[in-house]
Motif scaffolding. Sequence first.
Motif, mmCIF file in Angstrom:
data_model
loop_
_atom_site.group_PDB
_atom_site.id
_atom_site.type_symbol
_atom_site.label_atom_id
_atom_site.label_comp_id
_atom_site.label_asym_id
_atom_site.label_seq_id
_atom_site.Cartn_x
_atom_site.Cartn_y
_atom_site.Cartn_z
ATOM 1 N N THR A 92 0.772 -1.244 -0.115
ATOM 2 C CA THR A 92 -0.035 -0.105 -0.052
ATOM 3 C C THR A 92 0.891 1.185 0.162
ATOM 4 N N VAL A 93 2.005 1.080 0.064
ATOM 5 C CA VAL A 93 2.946 2.479 0.157
ATOM 6 C C VAL A 93 4.162 2.364 -0.954
ATOM 7 N N ALA A 94 4.680 3.390 -1.247
ATOM 8 C CA ALA A 94 5.906 3.147 -2.235
ATOM 9 C C ALA A 94 7.137 3.876 -1.567
ATOM 10 N N VAL A 95 8.307 3.386 -2.020
ATOM 11 C CA VAL A 95 9.682 4.079 -1.469
ATOM 12 C C VAL A 95 10.307 4.454 -2.580
ATOM 13 N N VAL A 96 10.327 5.690 -2.701
ATOM 14 C CA VAL A 96 11.087 6.282 -3.915
ATOM 15 C C VAL A 96 12.376 7.158 -3.578
ATOM 16 N N PRO A 97 13.169 7.399 -4.330
ATOM 17 C CA PRO A 97 14.526 8.184 -4.199
ATOM 18 C C PRO A 97 13.973 9.662 -3.596
ATOM 19 N N GLU A 98 14.825 10.112 -2.697
ATOM 20 C CA GLU A 98 14.501 11.442 -1.974
ATOM 21 C C GLU A 98 14.250 12.358 -3.042
ATOM 22 N N GLU A 99 15.413 12.398 -3.955
ATOM 23 C CA GLU A 99 15.204 13.452 -4.990
ATOM 24 C C GLU A 99 14.184 13.445 -5.752
ATOM 25 N N ALA A 100 13.213 12.385 -5.886
ATOM 26 C CA ALA A 100 12.084 12.447 -6.679
ATOM 27 C C ALA A 100 11.184 13.443 -6.088
ATOM 28 N N ILE A 101 10.932 13.616 -4.965
ATOM 29 C CA ILE A 101 10.329 14.684 -4.051
ATOM 30 C C ILE A 101 10.903 15.707 -3.885
ATOM 31 N N PHE A 102 12.175 15.873 -3.558
ATOM 32 C CA PHE A 102 12.907 17.235 -3.005
ATOM 33 C C PHE A 102 14.052 17.070 -3.918
ATOM 34 N N PRO A 103 13.979 17.720 -5.114
ATOM 35 C CA PRO A 103 15.303 17.828 -6.181
ATOM 36 C C PRO A 103 16.168 18.483 -5.312
ATOM 37 N N LYS A 104 17.495 17.963 -6.100
ATOM 38 C CA LYS A 104 18.862 18.482 -4.927
ATOM 39 C C LYS A 104 18.893 20.051 -5.616
ATOM 40 N N THR A 105 18.505 20.540 -6.535
ATOM 41 C CA THR A 105 18.327 21.845 -6.960
ATOM 42 C C THR A 105 17.429 22.757 -6.310
ATOM 43 N N SER A 106 16.510 22.243 -5.482
ATOM 44 C CA SER A 106 15.428 22.957 -4.601
ATOM 45 C C SER A 106 15.878 22.880 -3.122
ATOM 46 N N THR A 107 15.577 23.780 -2.260
ATOM 47 C CA THR A 107 15.611 23.756 -0.868
ATOM 48 C C THR A 107 14.244 23.076 -0.491
ATOM 49 N N LEU A 108 14.104 22.645 0.896
ATOM 50 C CA LEU A 108 12.848 21.819 1.276
ATOM 51 C C LEU A 108 11.899 23.161 1.264
ATOM 52 N N LYS A 109 12.200 24.305 1.548
ATOM 53 C CA LYS A 109 11.415 25.573 1.666
ATOM 54 C C LYS A 109 10.737 25.811 0.196
ATOM 55 N N GLU A 110 11.707 25.633 -0.673
ATOM 56 C CA GLU A 110 11.244 25.930 -2.025
ATOM 57 C C GLU A 110 10.210 25.032 -2.680
ATOM 58 N N VAL A 111 10.425 23.812 -2.323
ATOM 59 C CA VAL A 111 9.481 22.495 -2.645
ATOM 60 C C VAL A 111 8.290 22.980 -1.926
ATOM 61 N N GLU A 112 8.114 23.493 -0.706
ATOM 62 C CA GLU A 112 6.921 23.541 0.097
ATOM 63 C C GLU A 112 6.086 24.798 -0.762
ATOM 64 N N GLU A 113 7.009 25.818 -1.089
ATOM 65 C CA GLU A 113 6.421 27.124 -1.483
ATOM 66 C C GLU A 113 5.808 26.690 -3.125
ATOM 67 N N GLN A 114 6.633 26.074 -3.917
ATOM 68 C CA GLN A 114 6.045 25.294 -5.252
ATOM 69 C C GLN A 114 4.847 24.561 -4.883
ATOM 70 N N ASN A 115 4.818 23.502 -3.901
ATOM 71 C CA ASN A 115 3.311 23.245 -3.945
ATOM 72 C C ASN A 115 2.199 23.942 -3.274
ATOM 73 N N THR A 116 2.484 24.774 -2.715
ATOM 74 C CA THR A 116 1.250 25.887 -2.262
ATOM 75 C C THR A 116 1.104 26.640 -3.492
ATOM 76 N N GLN A 117 2.019 26.929 -4.255
ATOM 77 C CA GLN A 117 1.651 27.927 -5.365
ATOM 78 C C GLN A 117 0.906 27.011 -6.423
ATOM 79 N N GLU A 118 1.353 25.846 -6.515
ATOM 80 C CA GLU A 118 0.391 24.921 -7.609
ATOM 81 C C GLU A 118 -0.797 24.723 -6.976
ATOM 82 N N MET A 119 -1.046 24.536 -5.752
ATOM 83 C CA MET A 119 -2.433 24.438 -5.115
ATOM 84 C C MET A 119 -3.122 25.611 -5.545
ATOM 85 N N THR A 120 -2.757 26.915 -5.324
ATOM 86 C CA THR A 120 -3.481 28.238 -5.581
ATOM 87 C C THR A 120 -3.602 28.061 -7.230
ATOM 88 N N ASP A 121 -2.847 27.801 -7.958
ATOM 89 C CA ASP A 121 -3.084 27.759 -9.374
ATOM 90 C C ASP A 121 -3.990 26.786 -9.923
#
Length: 348
Positions: A92-121
């Motif tokens: 029922t769960v999946a184990v994926v590489p960390e960078e699939a969710i948190f790209p090395k080119t982005s900080t945790l804050k940037e990922v969270e901000e992107q998710n929030t912006q995507e929800m607004t859009d």
Amino acid sequence: MSRRALTLLVAGFLALTLALISAVLPVPYVVLSPGPTENTIGDVKGKPVISISGHQTYPTEGKLSLVTVAYQGGPDNRLDLLTALRGWVDPTVAVVPEEAIFPKTSTLKEVEEQNTQEMTDSQQSATAAALNALKIPIQKAVSVAETDKGQPADGKLKPGDEITAVDGTPVAELESVAAAVQKHKPGEPVRFTVKRGTASTDVTITTARSDEGKALVGVRMQSAYKFPFKVDISVGQVGGPSAGLMFSLGIYDKLTPGGITGGKSVAGTGTIDPNGNVGPIGGIEQKMVGARSAGATIFLTPSGNCADAVRAVPKGLRLVKVETLEGAVKAMDALRTGSGDVPACPAS
């Protein structure tokens, strides 16, 4: 104790110690599991998920639930190996590489901000799609998403600014703004008229030269919409764009007489654009498990996710293939009335 027995004892102890240490070592993986569901035509903590004011609304019934994926792990809270191993054996769960969710080119804050912006859009696009489907006129606009640091627009245009004109010519499309800037040569000034809050102001920016030798101001824009009445969507900490389809259906249901679910518990997922086109999402397996656990018997599935969905669909959950908002509404009508075709995800 013999030397051989002592050697075996020490070796066993060392092996056990190494195994225990390995089990608690952090590993760069993320566990994805079924997250909570929210009924878009219902309430969350006593507040409607979708509130509409300034236009007639109608009673609804049943459920039109969005589904989510929860995650465990990440750069600031790494999984231990044992947790990852448990995830690998849990269907029922999946184990994926960390960078699939948190790209090395982005900080945790940037990922969270992107998710929030995507929800607004997503909420904007969902509202536009529902109103377009109902032939309710809406106005398009252009707003500033962000400016590129160190470029001419940095500090002059601000996120949320609505660009209403360029060099005195009204604009309402992204392409119109870009074309107006491109009429200038690098180093020439361009005048933006922007609505900031309730005030309108002119902002003059001297263009720079792009790598292609064209005029550049360094602003990232996005389409915005002016709706004839107020639509508020509130789902707490949910982020990302994948609830778009279910938001659109919830808005459509509230603006039309007669509930579209027929009292059924329906869940689903999928991105949506203002024209009502439904796109695929990630985590379909976990979302189906979450939907079924919450009591859903019907799952609206983006056509692009059908292949993965049919391989993991939980017992008792009917997959309905969806490509557009219009198609989803027709499928709901057919399910409710018992007549007409209901598109299904083909068996693989």
